[in-house]
Design an enzyme around this catalytic site. Structure first.
Site, PDB file in Angstrom:
ATOM      1  N   LYS A  84     -11.719 -31.734  23.749  1.00  0.00           N
ATOM      2  CA  LYS A  84     -11.688 -31.112  25.289  1.00  0.00           C
ATOM      3  C   LYS A  84     -12.154 -29.408  25.321  1.00  0.00           C
ATOM      4  CE  LYS A  84     -10.030 -34.413  28.079  1.00  0.00           C
ATOM      5  NZ  LYS A  84      -9.153 -35.127  27.239  1.00  0.00           N
TER       6      LYS A  84
ATOM      7  N   GLU B  69      -8.495 -29.693  36.891  1.00  0.00           N
ATOM      8  CA  GLU B  69      -7.409 -31.073  36.974  1.00  0.00           C
ATOM      9  C   GLU B  69      -6.862 -31.272  35.827  1.00  0.00           C
ATOM     10  OE1 GLU B  69     -10.871 -31.313  36.914  1.00  0.00           O
ATOM     11  OE2 GLU B  69     -10.782 -32.843  35.174  1.00  0.00           O
TER      12      GLU B  69
ATOM     13  N   SER C 252     -11.142 -38.439  18.649  1.00  0.00           N
ATOM     14  CA  SER C 252     -11.223 -37.739  19.654  1.00  0.00           C
ATOM     15  C   SER C 252      -9.801 -36.687  19.665  1.00  0.00           C
ATOM     16  CB  SER C 252     -11.514 -38.168  21.136  1.00  0.00           C
ATOM     17  OG  SER C 252     -10.184 -38.981  21.437  1.00  0.00           O
TER      18      SER C 252
HETATM   19  C1  LIG Z   1      -9.004 -36.849  27.496  1.00  0.00           C
HETATM   20  C2  LIG Z   1      -9.156 -37.439  26.243  1.00  0.00           C
HETATM   21  C3  LIG Z   1      -9.933 -38.493  26.153  1.00  0.00           C
HETATM   22  C4  LIG Z   1     -10.709 -39.167  27.359  1.00  0.00           C
HETATM   23  O1  LIG Z   1     -11.787 -38.391  28.097  1.00  0.00           O
HETATM   24  P1  LIG Z   1     -13.335 -38.629  27.585  1.00  0.00           P
HETATM   25  O2  LIG Z   1     -14.003 -37.618  28.649  1.00  0.00           O
HETATM   26  O3  LIG Z   1     -13.851 -39.939  27.702  1.00  0.00           O
HETATM   27  O4  LIG Z   1     -13.712 -38.063  26.456  1.00  0.00           O
HETATM   28  C5  LIG Z   1     -10.166 -39.267  24.843  1.00  0.00           C
HETATM   29  N1  LIG Z   1      -9.538 -38.766  23.989  1.00  0.00           N
HETATM   30  C6  LIG Z   1      -8.711 -37.444  24.071  1.00  0.00           C
HETATM   31  C7  LIG Z   1      -7.822 -37.027  22.632  1.00  0.00           C
HETATM   32  C8  LIG Z   1      -8.402 -36.945  25.364  1.00  0.00           C
HETATM   33  O5  LIG Z   1      -7.689 -35.939  25.297  1.00  0.00           O
END
Ligand SMILES: *Cc1c(COP(=O)(O)O)cnc(C)c1O
Length: 394
Positions: free
Chosen positions: A90, A112, A378
């Site tokens: 993010k 948000e 992610s």
């Molecule tokens: C917020 C988040 C997501 C989901 O958001 P996307 O916009 O679909 O990437 C996925 N993995 C993690 C670790 C997150 O914090």
């Protein structure tokens, strides 16, 4: 730099656009007219790249997971977004957007947050850039995500509890948009995914595209070729998936697989599998697939992972899916939990529950022995320890 972009009105085929109240036109148009010029400028690129390198810690490693490769009898690489500052992808987006807000002379940032990962990334970048920061968060999420709430406060952000609707992410987003309407001149609204009115989906995609840019050169270094056979990423709003896919979109050599949160099962009534169930509609300013009733009421989504608990997906993902350029699948809460356990014990990496959805798909598809598969990790799992503890009998 935009290899994959919407048309000038923000449409990816029939999806996207900017369906917003008139009060927001000046602000959104200001963004639409300026974002590309600013992002492409030398001055912006230098500052953005410097911060990604020295503050965020990029490039993040592309790790050959020997143990998972053996387990699934193929070649698996993990793109380690979990190793970024604040622990998830993010921050790539919040750094980009705050640099843009500065150049548009904005005085204050609002955002948000659901699980709090985006809120923490926003509060972090606001501290770094000396900007006032207000985060809108559903009352239920405030209760569920204590550690992230404390972090945001420590970083100097003001947190506003949202008590409308189901008191979660969708309602926090509605409230942030309401505040933005009240003061569109001084405020920049940092959306946390590839959702919202044009130009947000494109802008956030561009900031996250650094992920696939790095995968290309890192894979070339390690294997002699730029293209993996497959990239797998979890799909909430779709920003980490878009980042991991971006430079491979339309390239037939690489399969792009997005994994939605099936929750307790697609037909259980407790799911966030938007493509599996969704119908076309408008949510938060853009046309896309979303989970809704026959008469267009948005259905409350469910996922064990707060970051995937959203009733829509970014418009670009709706387009990619319908155009046959991506595959969208889903895994259940239990499958994700089990995959998180596997990665932790096989490789010593505790993944975020969201990322565990991407990992879980590995056991549902058979790859060839010499295939190269990249899984976008992610984020890290610290924030999910309570859930892991509860469900895995730790
Ligand atoms: C917020 C988040 C997501 C989901 O958001 P996307 O916009 O679909 O990437 C996925 N993995 C993690 C670790 C997150 O914090």
């Amino acid at each position: 730099m935009s290899a994959f972009s919407p048309d000038s009105n923000g449409f990816y085929g029939e999806f996207g656009g900017a369906f917003i109240p008139e009060m927001l036109y000046p602000n959104v148009q200001e963004l639409q007219q300026n974002y590309k010029v600013i992002i492409d400028s030398k001055d912006f690129q230098e500052e953005f790249r410097m911060l990604l390198r020295d503050y965020v810690g990029r490039p993040t490693p592309l790790f050959y997971s020997k143990n998972l490769s053996e387990m699934f009898d193929t070649n698996i690489y993990l793109k380690r977004e979990d190793l970024t500052h604040t622990g998830a992808h993010k921050i790539n987006n919040t750094i980009g957007q705050i640099l843009l807000a500065k150049r548009l002379n904005k005085k204050e940032i609002i955002a948000e947050t659901g699980a709090g990962q985006h809120g923490v990334a926003v509060a972090t970048t606001c501290a770094l850039m000396n900007m006032d920061c207000t985060i809108y968060m559903g009352e239920i999420d405030i209760q569920r995500q204590g550690p992230n709430v404390e972090k945001m406060r420590m970083l100097g952000a003001k947190i506003v509890a949202v008590n409308s609707g189901s008191k979660t992410l969708k309602d926090a987003t509605n409230e942030a948009i309401r505040q933005w309407i009240n003061n569109p001149v001084d405020i920049h609204y940092i959306i946390g995914s590839v959702v919202g009115p044009h130009p947000y989906p494109d802008m956030v995609s561009i900031f996250q595209s650094v992920i696939s840019e790095e995968i290309k050169f890192q894979l070339k270094e390690k294997t002699g070729r730029e293209n993996p056979d497959c990239i797998i990423a979890c799909l909430g709003g779709g920003s980490n998936a878009m980042g991991a896919f971006y430079h491979f979109i339309g390239d037939k050599k690489t399969r792009l697989i997005a994994v939605e949160a099936g929750g307790k099962g697609v037909y259980s009534g407790k799911t966030a599998a938007t493509i599996a169930l969704g119908k076309k509609g408008i949510i938060h300013g853009s046309k896309t697939y979303l989970i809704q009733t026959e008469d267009g009421q948005i259905v409350e989504p469910h996922s064990i992972s707060a970051g995937l608990d959203y009733p829509g997906i970014g418009p670009a993902h709706s387009y990619l899916h319908d155009a046959g350029l991506s595959e969208v699948v889903n895994v259940t809460d239990d499958e994700a939990l089990s995959a998180a356990f596997t990665l932790s014990q096989k490789e010593g990496i505790i993944p975020a529950l969201e990322s565990a959805h991407a990992l879980a798909y590995l056991s549902k598809v058979k790859f060839k022995k010499d295939d190269i598969v990249v899984v976008n990790l992610s984020g890290r799992g610290d924030k999910d320890m309570l859930t892991y503890k509860k469900h895995l009998g730790l």
